[in-house]
Design a protein around this motif. Structure first.
Motif, mmCIF file in Angstrom:
data_model
loop_
_atom_site.group_PDB
_atom_site.id
_atom_site.type_symbol
_atom_site.label_atom_id
_atom_site.label_comp_id
_atom_site.label_asym_id
_atom_site.label_seq_id
_atom_site.Cartn_x
_atom_site.Cartn_y
_atom_site.Cartn_z
ATOM 1 N N UNK A 102 0.835 -1.210 0.000
ATOM 2 C CA UNK A 102 0.000 0.000 0.000
ATOM 3 C C UNK A 102 0.865 1.254 0.000
ATOM 4 N N UNK A 103 1.969 1.197 0.741
ATOM 5 C CA UNK A 103 2.893 2.333 0.785
ATOM 6 C C UNK A 103 3.373 2.673 -0.623
ATOM 7 N N UNK A 131 -8.473 3.933 -6.030
ATOM 8 C CA UNK A 131 -7.577 4.146 -4.891
ATOM 9 C C UNK A 131 -7.894 3.106 -3.824
ATOM 10 N N UNK A 132 -6.902 2.434 -3.345
ATOM 11 C CA UNK A 132 -7.153 1.355 -2.375
ATOM 12 C C UNK A 132 -7.218 1.884 -0.951
ATOM 13 N N UNK A 147 10.524 -4.623 1.465
ATOM 14 C CA UNK A 147 10.248 -3.251 1.015
ATOM 15 C C UNK A 147 9.082 -3.141 0.062
ATOM 16 N N UNK A 148 8.790 -4.214 -0.692
ATOM 17 C CA UNK A 148 7.636 -4.109 -1.581
ATOM 18 C C UNK A 148 6.411 -4.815 -0.995
ATOM 19 N N UNK A 149 6.582 -5.417 0.180
ATOM 20 C CA UNK A 149 5.442 -6.072 0.808
ATOM 21 C C UNK A 149 5.213 -7.505 0.368
ATOM 22 N N UNK A 203 2.644 6.088 -3.200
ATOM 23 C CA UNK A 203 3.705 6.909 -3.792
ATOM 24 C C UNK A 203 3.461 7.151 -5.276
ATOM 25 N N UNK A 204 2.458 6.487 -5.832
ATOM 26 C CA UNK A 204 2.140 6.628 -7.249
ATOM 27 C C UNK A 204 1.150 7.760 -7.414
#
Lengths: 123, 151
Positions: free
Chosen positions: B29-30, B150-151, B88-90, B34-35
């Motif tokens: 989600x982070x 948007x999540x 870092x990417x989950x 950032x997108x």
């Protein structure tokens, strides 16, 4: 608003990209280097930063050594250790090298904001 | 229900399933946060970096573990990198196997390491397929003229 400049020190490309973007999205210009030696060199070349995000495990020169060197060079800015290490002993050693703050990876917007609040940053 | 709504619904459901099944965690989600318009492909870019990096590391690990004398320090260093990027990417499942992998390294357990390598390859391939499907669905929504929810 003061223009804060930051230095990201991390050997992992995925982390470099994420940390760079996290900072940029908060309006912070930042440079990325891939190990402790490059972090020291960039300061030796006369560049100055308000915040350094320092990874611990890096080749050539790790975060502990780099932090010690920078402090010995008289660099007084905020240095925040950002690492996956969670043992108290390891944290302690890193803090004693001269960190002002310590955050466990992965870095999030919230963790970054908490670091920035320590340098009088206003969002 | 028109096509765009249908595709969006599919995308949301699929994304939710990845979280529910533990493939991804909130760190993903982070990345999504950032997108934005100035960085519309951020998630794909970072995930692509993760794929490249991981494949390199997995190849290196396979080579090292084939040696007669295994350099466990090297194995540990590579697994540490893989653990870092996946975290870092989950990519939660990959990260978890990396933790077990590091334990095998510490014990200098060859068989344990080889099993972990197979396991991490499996989890990596699995999450790669899932993410590629996710990106395809996003493309379908965009191609149909919709926006990514948007999540």
């Amino acid at each position: 608003m003061n223009k804060i400049r930051a230095l990201v020190v991390d050997d992992n490309m995925v982390n470099q990209t994420i940390h760079h973007r996290l900072l940029k999205n908060l309006g912070i210009e930042n440079q990325v280097v891939k190990n402790g030696k490059e972090a020291v060199d960039v300061h030796s070349s006369g560049k100055y930063f308000d915040l350094i995000l320092m990874d611990m495990d890096m080749p050539i020169m790790n975060g502990i050594e780099a932090t010690r060197r920078l402090r010995a060079m008289g660099i007084r800015c905020m240095i925040a250790g950002v690492t996956t290490r969670s043992l108290d002993q390891e944290k302690q050693e890193f803090m004693e090298a001269g960190l002002d703050d310590y955050q466990e990876k992965p870095l999030t917007k919230a963790k970054l904001v908490s670091i920035l609040h320590k340098i009088n940053y206003t969002t | 229900m028109d096509t765009v709504t249908q595709l969006q619904r599919q995308l949301v459901d699929y994304t939710n399933s990845l979280f529910l099944e533990g493939f991804l965690n909130e760190q993903f989600n982070q990345l999504q946060q950032l997108q934005d318009e100035s960085n519309p492909d951020f998630v794909v870019e970072v995930v692509s970096l993760f794929f490249q990096d991981s494949e390199r590391l997995l190849n290196e690990l396979a080579k090292i573990l084939e040696q007669k004398n295994i350099d466990f320090k090297k194995v540990d260093a590579h697994v540490h990198q893989l653990k870092g990027s996946s975290s870092s990417i989950g990519a939660q499942r990959v990260q978890r196997v990396c933790i077990a992998f590091r334990n095998s390294c510490e014990e200098k357990n060859i068989e344990g390491c080889q099993k972990c390598l197979q396991h991490v390859k499996y989890e990596y391939t699995h999450v790669k397929n899932k993410l590629e499907t996710l990106f395809k669905l996003e493309q379908q929504v965009l191609a149909a003229g919709g926006t990514i929810p948007m999540y």
